[in-house]
Motif scaffolding. Sequence first.
Motif, PDB file in Angstrom:
ATOM      1  N   ASN A 190       0.823  -1.211   0.000  1.00 41.07           N
ATOM      2  CA  ASN A 190       0.000   0.000   0.000  1.00 41.07           C
ATOM      3  C   ASN A 190       0.863   1.271   0.000  1.00 41.07           C
ATOM      4  N   PRO A 191       1.691   1.462  -1.032  1.00 34.87           N
ATOM      5  CA  PRO A 191       2.614   2.607  -1.027  1.00 34.87           C
ATOM      6  C   PRO A 191       1.900   3.955  -1.066  1.00 34.87           C
ATOM      7  N   ARG A 192       0.752   4.037  -1.734  1.00 32.86           N
ATOM      8  CA  ARG A 192       0.064   5.335  -1.794  1.00 32.86           C
ATOM      9  C   ARG A 192      -0.505   5.720  -0.430  1.00 32.86           C
ATOM     10  N   THR A 193      -0.951   4.728   0.353  1.00 33.94           N
ATOM     11  CA  THR A 193      -1.438   5.028   1.702  1.00 33.94           C
ATOM     12  C   THR A 193      -0.276   5.485   2.589  1.00 33.94           C
ATOM     13  N   VAL A 194       0.886   4.840   2.447  1.00 29.12           N
ATOM     14  CA  VAL A 194       2.062   5.262   3.209  1.00 29.12           C
ATOM     15  C   VAL A 194       2.463   6.683   2.816  1.00 29.12           C
ATOM     16  N   ALA A 195       2.373   6.996   1.505  1.00 29.29           N
ATOM     17  CA  ALA A 195       2.691   8.357   1.052  1.00 29.29           C
ATOM     18  C   ALA A 195       1.684   9.362   1.603  1.00 29.29           C
ATOM     19  N   LEU A 196       0.410   8.984   1.686  1.00 25.15           N
ATOM     20  CA  LEU A 196      -0.612   9.867   2.267  1.00 25.15           C
ATOM     21  C   LEU A 196      -0.277  10.180   3.711  1.00 25.15           C
ATOM     22  N   ALA A 197       0.185   9.179   4.460  1.00 23.65           N
ATOM     23  CA  ALA A 197       0.564   9.411   5.858  1.00 23.65           C
ATOM     24  C   ALA A 197       1.739  10.381   5.938  1.00 23.65           C
ATOM     25  N   ALA A 198       2.696  10.235   5.025  1.00 25.86           N
ATOM     26  CA  ALA A 198       3.844  11.153   5.032  1.00 25.86           C
ATOM     27  C   ALA A 198       3.406  12.574   4.726  1.00 25.86           C
ATOM     28  N   GLU A 199       2.448  12.744   3.790  1.00 22.91           N
ATOM     29  CA  GLU A 199       1.928  14.085   3.484  1.00 22.91           C
ATOM     30  C   GLU A 199       1.254  14.701   4.709  1.00 22.91           C
ATOM     31  N   MET A 200       0.480  13.878   5.429  1.00 14.07           N
ATOM     32  CA  MET A 200      -0.195  14.401   6.621  1.00 14.07           C
ATOM     33  C   MET A 200       0.826  14.843   7.664  1.00 14.07           C
ATOM     34  N   ARG A 201       1.881  14.061   7.848  1.00 17.05           N
ATOM     35  CA  ARG A 201       2.884  14.445   8.828  1.00 17.05           C
ATOM     36  C   ARG A 201       3.611  15.712   8.408  1.00 17.05           C
TER      37      ARG A 201
END
Length: 664
Positions: free
Chosen positions: A358-369
């Motif tokens: 799930n790389p896009r979900t991991v990237a979404l988390a990085a954007e939120m942080r």
Amino acid sequence: MLNARLQALPREARDTLFLLAVIGLILLPQVPNLPWWCSTLAAIVLLWRGTLAVQSAPLPGKGWRIALLALTIAATYITHRTLLGRDAGVTLVVILLALKTLELRARRDAFVVFFLGFFTMLTNFFYSQSLLTAFAMLLALLGLLTALVNAHMPVGRPPLTQAARTAGWMALMGAPIMLVLFLLFPRMAPLWGTPSDAMAGRTGLSNTMRVGTITELALDDGIAARIRFDGGRVPPRTTLYFRGPVLSQFDGREWTAAPRFQRAAAPPNLRVRGPATGYEVTLEPTNRPWVLTLDATPARPDLPGYELSATPELQWVANRPISDLVRYRAESFTQFESGPVRRTTALQSYVALPPGSNPRTVALAAEMRADPALAGAATPALVQHVLQRLRTGGYSYTLEPGLYGDETADEFWFDRKAGFCEHIASAFVVLMRALDIPARIVAGFQGGEINGIDNFWVLRNSDAHAWAEVWQEGVGWVRVDPTGAISPDRVGQFRRLAPQPGLIAGAIGAMNPTLSQNLRAAWEAVNNGWNQWVLNYTQSRQMDLLKTLGFEAPSLQDLALVLLALLVVASLGGAAWTLWERSQHDPWLRLLGQARARLRQAGIELPEGASPRQMAERLAERFDGGAEPARQWLLRLEAQRYARAPAEALPALRREFRRLAWPR
């Protein structure tokens, strides 16, 4: 027309058709539990035997029967991989009963079929002990008793209604004995279990959650549990979460429970507050060890016959699968916190994700942080941000999400934006873990509805639900239900997605929805009464019955003594009834019969209707005046019955009969 045709058949054909119809009634409830070939072959054999009876044709030879028997044994072994056990045994019993009708020639064969039918009837309860099954088997029992009584009337052509009345009286006379044995015979654990779990593709509780492999979820409206809250005080509906397995390990598609050693490293540390909620649960068989309780339950539920233990995730489990209907009490607190209040190494497993998934979900988390508005935000703020995304991002709750690929969280957040609770909870927990927030999935039941007739709270398989728990610094594990952000009706107001009704139910509902709901509630209330008073009559309830009879600390020995005392009383009552019934018979005819027996011993055979005078005349002819005392006694016996003023009373004649020397 049909009745006239049956009346025109020979008695043997009529009786055979009736017996075949009863066998069909016995086998009909078994059809869902039998292999398709077994049901088909049994139906063919019964129809074949009925045709032979109507046509008065000869029965198949021994070779046919042996070939069919060998075929069915081989098919049973191929189907079940064994000839032993419940399923294989029932298959063999059913097919043997059907095949036995092909050699139904004499009364001896009929009796074998009768008693094999009684045994086959009992096997229905291996799979279901519902009220419908019990009613169907009661009809089958009366049918078999009718056939058995009819077989004991070999002369003439007695109507089946006459045999049915006798069978009904037999059943009524046996009912008190059945009731006493039901109440007092020691309760034992069942000798069989329920079929293996087959919940794939249907709502219900499972010990794993494989996301995205089910394209369409069918709502199972069957009842999972019934709850009676103390005083009828039902907690707020948004707090009605009934806890099941906790799933914390994720391989990219499937969620499973953590290993025991890993769970042991994280003690529950349960902290409750607010008032307690007491309730009683009637749990349907699940073939799982899970004991359903309202979140959260610190004290062990009172479930007789089982040993219960709590997991670190606050789930109560039994020492063996619950394979029959059980009832237990519990006390829960809807306001609670659990788990460590400071982050420990034991929580690291709750942030683990498969590498590269799930790389896009991991990237979404990085954007939120990286978002300045969320920089340094605590867990509650991040959770609320994700829930707001679910509310406003065009996401929907549906039972037809289609087939997901390998990256289920990515597809949910960015592509499909649709799913049922397992898709939503899984995607939410994956995102939480990508944000380095410990999170896990809890499976269980949420919601329910009240039955207005018996006032039990009803949980259905369609109420099965999955939600999330996230860990929060200083608080511990906190429940978060992301499905409620997308579909508040699913959690708050309980306007459920309903299964498609059947043809009859749909027609009634279209004409009068209120009538349909009332009929369903009434039927479920009747079933609940059957469950409460019959299926759930346990050993503890037997002990409660003895307490009402005055036993302070009843035991199985006391139960046996009460049962023995009732059996003695029943035996004495039966003996007294027999003596009374004998005294009600005509004592004059009984004395005449005894005299006829004495004459028979002397070699004088007389017809049943011979009068005392005829007996006296035959006695005089045989012994040529040598039996005058006996002859005079017979004449006085006749006078006692028919004279206007009898000279002697019957007791005096009876005493003289005992002293009289009869010729030999």
